[in-house]
Structure formats: structure tokens, C-alpha cells
Design a protein around this motif. Structure first.
Motif, PDB file in Angstrom:
ATOM      1  N   MET A 270       0.767  -1.035  -0.204  1.00 27.41           N
ATOM      2  CA  MET A 270      -0.025  -0.058  -0.018  1.00 27.41           C
ATOM      3  C   MET A 270       1.060   1.237   0.249  1.00 27.41           C
ATOM      4  N   VAL A 271       1.873   1.154   0.792  1.00 26.86           N
ATOM      5  CA  VAL A 271       2.913   2.240   0.886  1.00 26.86           C
ATOM      6  C   VAL A 271       3.564   2.675  -0.369  1.00 26.86           C
ATOM      7  N   THR A 272       3.944   1.521  -1.069  1.00 28.37           N
ATOM      8  CA  THR A 272       4.635   1.423  -2.436  1.00 28.37           C
ATOM      9  C   THR A 272       3.873   2.088  -3.189  1.00 28.37           C
ATOM     10  N   ILE A 276       4.849   5.323  -5.692  1.00 24.32           N
ATOM     11  CA  ILE A 276       5.246   5.337  -7.017  1.00 24.32           C
ATOM     12  C   ILE A 276       4.050   5.334  -7.886  1.00 24.32           C
ATOM     13  N   ARG A 277       2.748   5.250  -7.743  1.00 21.33           N
ATOM     14  CA  ARG A 277       1.704   5.415  -8.200  1.00 21.33           C
ATOM     15  C   ARG A 277       1.524   4.472  -9.500  1.00 21.33           C
ATOM     16  N   SER A 278       2.101   3.191  -9.470  1.00 24.78           N
ATOM     17  CA  SER A 278       1.998   2.266 -10.544  1.00 24.78           C
ATOM     18  C   SER A 278       1.627   0.826  -9.936  1.00 24.78           C
ATOM     19  N   SER A 279       0.637   0.235 -10.340  1.00 25.18           N
ATOM     20  CA  SER A 279      -0.047  -0.947  -9.754  1.00 25.18           C
ATOM     21  C   SER A 279       1.259  -2.044 -10.457  1.00 25.18           C
ATOM     22  N   SER A 280       1.713  -1.630 -11.661  1.00 21.92           N
ATOM     23  CA  SER A 280       2.675  -2.759 -12.179  1.00 21.92           C
ATOM     24  C   SER A 280       3.833  -2.624 -11.569  1.00 21.92           C
TER      25      SER A 280
END
Length: 437
Positions: A270-272, A276-280
């Protein structure tokens, strides 16, 4: 030593496009507030951005949804795969509903107007008519007319039929090779559209600047509050969806596990995602959480998490509901029940393929507003605050991937609860990013 124009351009390009658009949003707003009405002369530059967005809607739908249908081939959909896909679609539909509910309570966009926006006013259809209109009588005509929902429906059906042919016929047969050729053409077309989308977003720096200068030149400081309400509405909707759908319904209600344990196990992902705003880009961390923290069998998470990063867009789809109400309020309209069902159907079906598109949230919003006949100028306007909105959407998406993965693993007895967050033994914290080999 003097800096050349090429070096300046390279430095400019080194800044991520979404931040450049954010700067354009701020500068355009300041110009509009400072200059006032004369800033509206920049409106044609903003109108060009809107036309470019209109240009790419139908091709993006066709090519990306065909690629999405290829990934959902029957051979990939066994019992576990079917459960994963079904839950992704259900949670996405719930997310859109929550977004619409919160937006209808807060009413973001009131007090803000789009200068000279063209709105296609027509008698609002009821829910039955909306449902029937999903199925096109003439698919080619629907594409030519820019009818988004029928185009999405036909493209998904056609893509799934091609995927079925691939599984049914021998690999050396003409039918199998023909289906493969269509998918390869779709992949090539999608890659070409990604390049076009990149070009449109590059021009979007100018377009957003012009749109915001025009908006604030007309509305003045009164335009600030509606954008704050838009961010607040999405933040509340994300909090509700994570708290109610993922924690109470899935973890506590269906999986019979502690919601706090789930948060403890998924906090790295969740924090990551928020950072970085990227699911991939978050996928290595998400898979590590599923494995180390939740004890999910690799058979489940190796399918569900990459697929979720592609088609599970709860946060992005929720944003469509909030933004649709925002756009309607800007032109003084109220979305009917039938129109709100249209938002749900469009965002739900579009989520199958558009996650792979750069700026997918803005592309999906273009589709939704086109289907509703609302002004596409809104896309350029919300693009300026999209870095904030995108962080919330991505965190929601990743959390949903893990919630569905743990539920399916629990249903199929694919969880090892020893030395995980589910057990009394504490699990060492993972460091975001260290799992990305």
C-alpha cells in the motif's frame, strides 16, 4: 558553460509528464487569476487538446480490450481463475457505486463552469433502456458514431470469441493462426495508440495550461474550492471502499480473518503504491506480501496479482463515478439513475483493457464523459490534480488485488497460516522495493 536548447529540452523531458501537467495546471490557474478575462483567448489551445482526446477514444477501446480478452482466454480460467475474475468485477462495480454515492453527497464541481462547453442534451433513458443500448444493432455504426458502451461490449465479445477459437482449434490450423494474427494486429495497434497517447499527453501540458487559464479567467478564485472537494470526495470514497469492502466484507465477513492483520500484511504494498503510483511497478512488493506475509500459494498469486495489475481497477473506476458527478455539476446537470448506471457499466467494461494504457484514469474518464455527453474539457482540468488522485487510486487498486487474492486462496485452502500475519508469530517487515529482482 552555456546550456544548449537540446539540453534544456532533455531536462524538460526527464520530468515525468504528469508532473509537467501539474505545473501547467498551477501556472495556467495563476495566469487566469492574474490576467482575468483576457486569458480566455487561450481557449483554442485547450479545445485542440479536447479534440485530440476525442480522436483516440474508439481506437483505444478496440485495441486494448482485444488485448485484455486475449489474457482472459478459457485456458486461463479454471475454478480459481474464474473466482478471481468474478471478484475483481464485483469489487470494481462496488467501487464505482461508492464513488457515485460519495460524489452525490459532496457534489464536487458545483460553482465551477466550463467556458463554452458543448453538452449533448437528450432525454435521460431509464435503466432498462441503458441496459438494452449496451448491445449494438450495428457494431461498425456504433464505432463510427463514437458510442462508447456498445463498442466496449462488442469488442469484449469478439475478443473472447477469438480467444475461444485459439483454445478450440489445433495450433497449426488456419483458424488458430487467424485468431493469433488478429490478436497480434491488436497488440501492434495498441502499441501504436500508446505512442499517440504519449503525444497527446505531451501536448496536454499546453492544453491543460490553456484550459485552466480560461477557467480561472472566467471564474476567478471561486474555482479553487471545487477542486478541493474533488480530491476530498475521492479520498473519502477510497477510505470507505478499503474499510467496508476489503476489511469488513472480505477479510472479516467472508475470510473470517482480522482486518488489522490484513492491513499489517499489506502495508508495504500500500505504501509503495501510494509512493510510485503504479500497480505494475508495485507488483514485486505485492507478490512478496502475498507470499511472505499472507502465506498464499504461488499457484494463486502468480495468476491473480499480475492479472489484477492489469484489469482490477477499483480505485480508477471509483474515480470515474466521482469525476462524472464533478463534470455534470460543472454544466448544471444532475445525473439520473440511468446515467449513473451507464457510468458503472462503462467503467466496469473498460477496466478489462485500459489499465495498460499510459494515463489510463484519464483515458477511462474520456470514455465515460463521451458516453454521457458531458464536456471533455473536464479531462484536461482534472489532469492537473491527477498526481494526487492517482496515488489514492493506485493504493486502492493494489489493496484490492491482495484482498481478492487472499479470499480466493482461503476459499480453495491455498493459504499457509504458519509464520504469517494470520498466526500469532510476528512476521519480519519487508522493505518496499527489495523484492524487485
Amino acid at each position: 558553460m552555456a546550456i544548449t536548447l537540446r539540453q534544456l529540452y532533455d531536462r524538460y523531458r526527464s520530468v515525468p509528464i504528469i508532473y509537467r501537467i501539474g505545473v501547467a495546471f498551477v501556472l495556467g490557474s495563476l495566469v487566469g487569476l492574474t490576467v482575468g478575462e483576457p486569458a480566455t483567448r487561450l481557449e483554442p489551445l485547450g479545445d485542440l487538446f479536447v479534440r485530440l482526446l476525442q480522436m483516440i477514444v474508439i481506437p483505444i477501446i478496440v485495441f486494448t480490450l482485444l488485448m485484455g480478452a486475449r489474457r482472459l482466454s478459457p485456458s486461463n480460467l479454471g475454478k480459481i481463475g474464474g473466482q478471481v475474475v468474478a471478484l475483481y468485477l464485483v469489487t470494481t462495480a462496488i467501487a464505482i457505486g461508492i464513488g457515485l454515492f460519495v460524489a452525490n453527497l459532496i457534489n464536487p464541481g458545483t460553482g465551477l463552469e466550463v467556458a463554452d462547453a458543448t453538452v449533448e442534451t437528450k432525454e435521460a433513458p431509464d435503466i432498462v433502456e441503458v441496459f438494452m443500448n449496451i448491445v449494438p444493432t450495428n457494431p461498425v455504426g456504433a464505432m463510427a458514431a463514437g458510442d462508447v458502451l456498445p463498442t466496449i461490449f462488442f469488442t469484449i465479445v469478439f475478443g473472447l470469441a477469438l480467444a475461444y477459437l485459439q483454445d478450440e482449434y489445433d495450433v497449426n490450423s488456419a483458424v488458430h493462426e487467424g485468431a493469433e494474427t488478429v490478436f497480434e494486429l491488436a497488440e501492434t495497434g495498441a502499441e501504436a495508440m500508446f505512442k499517440i497517447v504519449w503525444g497527446v499527453m505531451e501536448y496536454g501540458v499546453i492544453g491543460v495550461f490553456a484550459l485552466m487559464a480560461t477557467t480561472f479567467g472566467n471564474a476567478g478564485v471561486d474555482a479553487i474550492a471545487p477542486f478541493a472537494k474533488l480530491i476530498g470526495a475521492l479520498a473519502i470514497a477510497v477510505g470507505l471502499h478499503i474499510g467496508v469492502t476489503y476489511l469488513l466484507i472480505i477479510q472479516w465477513g467472508l475470510l473470517r480473518e482480522s482486518p488489522l492483520d490484513f492491513l499489517r500484511g499489506s502495508k508495504e504494498a500500500m505504501v509503495t503504491a501510494l509512493s510510485i503510483r503504479s500497480s505494475s511497478g508495485t507488483l514485486p512488493v505485492t507478490m512478496n506480501d502475498a507470499d511472505e506475509n499472507f502465506g498464499v500459494d504461488e499457484e494463486v498469486y502468480s495468476f491473480s496479482l499480475p492479472l489484477g495489475a492489469t484489469i482490477n481497477m477499483d480505485g480508477t473506476a471509483m474515480y470515474q463515478g466521482v469525476a462524472a458527478v464533478f463534470a455534470a455539476n460543472m454544466v448544471g446537470q444532475t445525473l439520473t439513475i440511468g446515467e449513473q448506471f451507464t457510468v458503472v457499466a462503462t467503467a466496469l467494461l473498460a477496466s478489462v483493457g485500459t489499465a495498460g494504457v499510459p494515463g489510463s484514469g484519464l483515458i477511462m474518464l474520456t470514455m465515460v464523459l463521451t458516453q454521457l455527453g458531458l464536456p471533455l474539457e473536464v479531462v484536461g482540468m482534472v489532469a492537473g490534480v491527477d498526481p494526487i488522485l492517482d496515488r489514492l487510486r493506485t493504493m486502492n487498486n493494489v489493496t484490492g488485488d491482495l484482498a481478492v487474492t487472499t479470499l480466493v486462496a482461503g476459499w480453495n485452502d491455498k493459504i499457509d497460516r504458519t509464520a504469517t500475519v494470520w498466526s500469532e508469530t510476528d512476521v519480519p517487515d519487508s522493505t518496499p522495493g527489495t523484492t524487485d529482482d
